[in-house]
Design a protein around this motif. Structure first.
Motif, PDB file in Angstrom:
ATOM      1  N   ALA A   1     -21.496  55.780  27.217  1.00 44.25           N
ATOM      2  CA  ALA A   1     -21.204  54.466  26.653  1.00 44.25           C
ATOM      3  C   ALA A   1     -21.931  53.421  27.481  1.00 44.25           C
ATOM      4  O   ALA A   1     -21.621  53.247  28.666  1.00 44.25           O
ATOM      5  N   PRO A   2     -22.931  52.729  26.899  1.00 43.66           N
ATOM      6  CA  PRO A   2     -23.674  51.719  27.673  1.00 43.66           C
ATOM      7  C   PRO A   2     -22.736  50.673  28.262  1.00 43.66           C
ATOM      8  O   PRO A   2     -21.962  50.043  27.547  1.00 43.66           O
ATOM      9  N   GLY A   3     -22.777  50.537  29.587  1.00 44.12           N
ATOM     10  CA  GLY A   3     -21.981  49.523  30.241  1.00 44.12           C
ATOM     11  C   GLY A   3     -20.506  49.836  30.339  1.00 44.12           C
ATOM     12  O   GLY A   3     -19.703  48.983  30.726  1.00 44.12           O
ATOM     13  N   GLY A   4     -20.106  51.061  30.020  1.00 38.50           N
ATOM     14  CA  GLY A   4     -18.682  51.386  30.069  1.00 38.50           C
ATOM     15  C   GLY A   4     -18.460  52.841  30.391  1.00 38.50           C
ATOM     16  O   GLY A   4     -19.370  53.573  30.779  1.00 38.50           O
ATOM     17  N   LYS A   5     -17.216  53.280  30.226  1.00 39.78           N
ATOM     18  CA  LYS A   5     -16.876  54.660  30.505  1.00 39.78           C
ATOM     19  C   LYS A   5     -17.371  55.569  29.388  1.00 39.78           C
ATOM     20  O   LYS A   5     -17.373  55.179  28.219  1.00 39.78           O
ATOM     21  N   PRO A   6     -17.780  56.791  29.715  1.00 42.51           N
ATOM     22  CA  PRO A   6     -18.194  57.719  28.660  1.00 42.51           C
ATOM     23  C   PRO A   6     -17.026  58.109  27.774  1.00 42.51           C
ATOM     24  O   PRO A   6     -15.862  58.085  28.194  1.00 42.51           O
ATOM     25  N   VAL A   7     -17.351  58.474  26.524  1.00 49.64           N
ATOM     26  CA  VAL A   7     -16.353  58.989  25.592  1.00 49.64           C
ATOM     27  C   VAL A   7     -16.255  60.488  25.817  1.00 49.64           C
ATOM     28  O   VAL A   7     -17.265  61.196  25.789  1.00 49.64           O
ATOM     29  N   LEU A   8     -15.044  61.005  26.039  1.00 44.51           N
ATOM     30  CA  LEU A   8     -14.880  62.396  26.454  1.00 44.51           C
ATOM     31  C   LEU A   8     -14.029  63.229  25.508  1.00 44.51           C
ATOM     32  O   LEU A   8     -13.792  64.407  25.755  1.00 44.51           O
ATOM     33  N   THR A   9     -13.552  62.661  24.401  1.00 49.28           N
ATOM     34  CA  THR A   9     -12.633  63.369  23.507  1.00 49.28           C
ATOM     35  C   THR A   9     -13.390  64.247  22.519  1.00 49.28           C
ATOM     36  O   THR A   9     -14.149  63.744  21.689  1.00 49.28           O
ATOM     37  N   GLU A  10     -13.175  65.561  22.592  1.00 47.16           N
ATOM     38  CA  GLU A  10     -13.862  66.479  21.684  1.00 47.16           C
ATOM     39  C   GLU A  10     -13.208  66.577  20.311  1.00 47.16           C
ATOM     40  O   GLU A  10     -13.843  67.017  19.353  1.00 47.16           O
ATOM     41  N   ASP A  11     -11.950  66.209  20.206  1.00 46.82           N
ATOM     42  CA  ASP A  11     -11.258  66.251  18.917  1.00 46.82           C
ATOM     43  C   ASP A  11     -11.728  65.053  18.091  1.00 46.82           C
ATOM     44  O   ASP A  11     -11.030  64.050  17.937  1.00 46.82           O
ATOM     45  N   CYS A  12     -12.940  65.162  17.539  1.00 52.36           N
ATOM     46  CA  CYS A  12     -13.614  63.997  16.957  1.00 52.36           C
ATOM     47  C   CYS A  12     -14.180  64.256  15.570  1.00 52.36           C
ATOM     48  O   CYS A  12     -14.867  63.389  15.018  1.00 52.36           O
ATOM     49  N   LEU A  13     -13.931  65.438  15.001  1.00 52.12           N
ATOM     50  CA  LEU A  13     -14.521  65.744  13.693  1.00 52.12           C
ATOM     51  C   LEU A  13     -13.646  65.140  12.601  1.00 52.12           C
ATOM     52  O   LEU A  13     -12.876  65.811  11.915  1.00 52.12           O
ATOM     53  N   VAL A  14     -13.798  63.831  12.486  1.00 56.68           N
ATOM     54  CA  VAL A  14     -12.999  63.034  11.554  1.00 56.68           C
ATOM     55  C   VAL A  14     -13.934  62.175  10.718  1.00 56.68           C
ATOM     56  O   VAL A  14     -15.089  61.936  11.081  1.00 56.68           O
ATOM     57  N   LEU A  15     -13.415  61.710   9.600  1.00 56.41           N
ATOM     58  CA  LEU A  15     -14.185  60.833   8.730  1.00 56.41           C
ATOM     59  C   LEU A  15     -13.298  59.727   8.184  1.00 56.41           C
ATOM     60  O   LEU A  15     -12.071  59.768   8.295  1.00 56.41           O
ATOM     61  N   ASN A  16     -13.941  58.722   7.615  1.00 57.47           N
ATOM     62  CA  ASN A  16     -13.257  57.576   7.026  1.00 57.47           C
ATOM     63  C   ASN A  16     -13.708  57.429   5.582  1.00 57.47           C
ATOM     64  O   ASN A  16     -14.892  57.590   5.275  1.00 57.47           O
ATOM     65  N   VAL A  17     -12.787  57.122   4.702  1.00 59.65           N
ATOM     66  CA  VAL A  17     -13.079  56.950   3.285  1.00 59.65           C
ATOM     67  C   VAL A  17     -12.742  55.517   2.884  1.00 59.65           C
ATOM     68  O   VAL A  17     -11.626  55.044   3.145  1.00 59.65           O
ATOM     69  N   THR A  18     -13.701  54.830   2.271  1.00 61.37           N
ATOM     70  CA  THR A  18     -13.485  53.477   1.760  1.00 61.37           C
ATOM     71  C   THR A  18     -13.769  53.471   0.270  1.00 61.37           C
ATOM     72  O   THR A  18     -14.819  53.951  -0.175  1.00 61.37           O
ATOM     73  N   THR A  19     -12.845  52.941  -0.508  1.00 64.12           N
ATOM     74  CA  THR A  19     -13.005  52.862  -1.957  1.00 64.12           C
ATOM     75  C   THR A  19     -12.812  51.412  -2.399  1.00 64.12           C
ATOM     76  O   THR A  19     -12.228  50.605  -1.663  1.00 64.12           O
ATOM     77  N   PRO A  20     -13.251  51.055  -3.599  1.00 59.25           N
ATOM     78  CA  PRO A  20     -12.886  49.736  -4.125  1.00 59.25           C
ATOM     79  C   PRO A  20     -11.364  49.613  -4.214  1.00 59.25           C
ATOM     80  O   PRO A  20     -10.657  50.613  -4.372  1.00 59.25           O
ATOM     81  N   ARG A  21     -10.886  48.365  -4.114  1.00 62.72           N
ATOM     82  CA  ARG A  21      -9.435  48.176  -4.179  1.00 62.72           C
ATOM     83  C   ARG A  21      -8.877  48.573  -5.535  1.00 62.72           C
ATOM     84  O   ARG A  21      -7.754  49.064  -5.647  1.00 62.72           O
ATOM     85  N   ALA A  22      -9.647  48.347  -6.582  1.00 64.72           N
ATOM     86  CA  ALA A  22      -9.188  48.670  -7.935  1.00 64.72           C
ATOM     87  C   ALA A  22     -10.345  49.281  -8.704  1.00 64.72           C
ATOM     88  O   ALA A  22     -11.515  49.013  -8.421  1.00 64.72           O
ATOM     89  N   GLN A  23     -10.025  50.098  -9.679  1.00 58.88           N
ATOM     90  CA  GLN A  23     -11.054  50.692 -10.517  1.00 58.88           C
ATOM     91  C   GLN A  23     -10.459  51.086 -11.860  1.00 58.88           C
ATOM     92  O   GLN A  23      -9.244  51.207 -12.005  1.00 58.88           O
ATOM     93  N   ARG A  24     -11.333  51.256 -12.839  1.00 60.62           N
ATOM     94  CA  ARG A  24     -10.863  51.685 -14.154  1.00 60.62           C
ATOM     95  C   ARG A  24     -10.323  53.104 -14.065  1.00 60.62           C
ATOM     96  O   ARG A  24     -10.939  53.977 -13.428  1.00 60.62           O
ATOM     97  N   PRO A  25      -9.220  53.373 -14.681  1.00 63.33           N
ATOM     98  CA  PRO A  25      -8.619  54.718 -14.570  1.00 63.33           C
ATOM     99  C   PRO A  25      -9.473  55.824 -15.164  1.00 63.33           C
ATOM    100  O   PRO A  25      -9.338  56.987 -14.782  1.00 63.33           O
TER     101      PRO A  25
END
Length: 533
Positions: free
Chosen positions: A100-124
């Protein structure tokens, strides 16, 4: 001579800093036809409860594979464990281990995660395209967490997935007889795409319409993915930014002293480098894997940077070097958008000058050219004289932007276009945000590596587009990117017509007030470079 760590760090400079230091659209239908979507959904591992904003639904920190810890370190990704009850998906998960530039390194291996973003509303009755974003960072840094995709999801009416994947030695180590050697990070990326494909319907998405897109290391990964047999039937479209399959950097072009190399290495080299890393970390011959699995992440950290640009080919996942696969026509015949930024190399050159102003000067320029181009150095010096550019830094950056990035990308477009639809682009905003925070006299950053990212995302939640012409360009680019995800063609009503490229010359210039096809090959002297090496 700078240290190996410093030289390798330059490879991921622009995208890493873009993420950490900053620290016309597709139709959405009529409002009365849309309705808010639920915040609790069921995926194949269990139920999730996300959060809502004015623009989107977000489901954060979702495991797409088991944590790669203990005996699963340096194994191919395994399906995630199921959970009972409703899992809170309101917070980001950990980034993968990295400096991490200018900070502590990231050391957590439990990192295989993702994020999902959808429109707030959509046609059914509407199933939305799914876009899976692969971050850059030289294969050693960065995280999908740092790219806010709400604007893209809302404007373009798409579902956007951002994923973390294993980096450095944890992602690309090779050892004799180790299944998956050199490909663990690439396999993680495929696992994230497979998760998105399996679970698209839960979020209102279409599993038959999945686009993978990435920049820098993420672009190189995207290019590798479409040349993998695993892509057939899984990936429907691809967008490659600053990551052509053709990439190969001459000696010293990424940073003075770096050897000639590309993003991909033969499996045998990956194994040799893995054994060398094990030896440097004190592992006895014949016990490398057991020994390395016994190391802490902190102990492994010195070996992270040497595994930048180290995706192995000659493997089950990536049988051929990607550039050979392009020449053989051996890749997924899916629509492709591909390109980069006009002055890719300025951030790398600027970073080298900030590190040591004596590395790139009028005195060292001939030596840099000689090491990079050998007998053709004099011809390159005549074509790119310092007097024309006003500084050695700008002359050297222009040499490398043209040869190492633009012309190789255009050759890749020509090869792809023999078999599929290709829409080439070049980002060219002279006043693009200085995402790399590099300031060097005589070397304006302009549209350099990673500078197009603020047009597509809010980096770490910050909107860097300050002027209305830039905001307008950002809307146009999001419109092109998301329309391509909908149809395989970026063209849509209200935006300038974007022709396909067929000959590796033409690309769409993307600049405020200037969105038009241009002859990129001519502007980057690609005819000269075709004979210069």
């Amino acid at each position: 001579m700078p240290s190996t760590k410093t030289r390798h760090a330059a490879l991921g400079l622009a995208t890493a800093l873009a993420a950490t230091l900053v620290v016309g659209c597709s139709p959405r239908g009529q409002a009365q036809e849309s309705a808010p979507e639920p915040l609790t959904v069921r995926v194949d591992s269990g139920e999730l409860r996300g959060i809502a904003t004015a623009k989107s639904r977000q489901f954060l920190g979702i495991p797409y594979a088991k944590p790669p810890v203990g005996a699963l370190r340096w194994q191919l990704p395994q399906p995630p464990d199921k959970w009972d009850g409703v899992r809170d998906a309101s917070r980001m998960g950990p980034m993968c281990p990295q400096a991490a530039p200018g900070g502590k390194p990231v050391l957590t291996e439990d990192c295989l995660v993702l994020n999902v973003t959808t429109p707030r509303a959509q046609r059914p009755d509407q199933k939305l395209p799914v876009m899976v974003w692969l971050h850059g960072g030289g294969f050693t840094r960065d995280s999908g967490n740092l790219y806010d995709t709400q604007r893209m999801a809302d404007q373009g009416n798409v579902i956007v997935v951002t994923a973390n994947y294993r980096l450095g030695v944890l992602g690309y180590l090779g050892l004799p007889g180790l299944a998956g050697s050199g490909n663990f990070g690439l396999a993680d990326q495929f696992a994230a795409v497979e998760w998105a494909d399996r679970n698209a319907a839960a979020f209102g998405g279409d599993p038959g319409n999945v686009t993978v897109f990435g920049q820098s290391a993420g672009g190189m990964s995207t290019c590798a993915m479409i040349t993998s047999p695993k892509a057939r039937g899984l990936i429907d479209k691809a967008i490659v930014s600053s990551g052509s399959c053709e990439l190969n950097w001459p000696t010293g072009s990424l940073f003075p002293g770096t050897p000639e190399h590309g993003p991909y290495v033969p499996l045998a080299q990956g194994v040799t480098d893995g054994l060398s890393a094990a030896e440097k970390l004190g592992c006895a011959p014949g016990s490398a894997l057991e020994c390395l699995r016994g190391k802490t992440v902190e102990q492994l950290m010195p070996m992270m940077q040497p595994f930048s640009d180290h995706v192995a080919y000659g493997t089950d996942l990536l049988p051929k070097e990607p550039k050979k696969a392009l020449r053989d026509g051996d890749f997924a015949k899916i629509p492709v958008m591909s390109g980069g930024v006009r002055d890719e190399a300025r951030s790398f050159v600027g970073g080298a000058i900030m590190y040591n102003p004596e590395l790139i000067t009028e005195k060292t320029y001939p030596t840099l050219l000689s090491k990079a181009f050998g007998a053709r150095a004099d011809a390159v010096a005549k074509e790119y004289p310092i007097a024309k550019y006003g500084s050695a830094g700008l002359a050297w950056a222009t040499v490398n932007s043209d040869q190492s990035w633009a012309c190789q990308a255009q050759e890749g477009h020509r090869l792809l276009a023999r078999h599929t639809a290709v829409f080439a682009f070049e980002f060219a905003d002279e006043n693009a945000p200085n995402v790399n925070q590099i300031t060097v006299p005589g070397l304006p950053m302009g549209p350099t590596h990673a500078s197009e990212l603020p047009s597509l995302f809010e980096l770490n939640g910050v909107d860097l587009l300050r002027e209305e012409p830039q905001r307008r360009l950002g809307r146009t680019m999001v419109g092109y990117w998301t329309r391509f995800a909908h149809t395989g063609d970026p063209n849509h009503e209200g935006a300038p017509t974007w022709p396909k490229t067929t000959d590796g010359k033409q690309a769409m210039r993307l600049a405020p007030g200037d969105v038009t096809p241009i002859d990129v090959a001519a502007s980057h002297k690609c005819s000269f470079w075709a004979t210069a090496r």
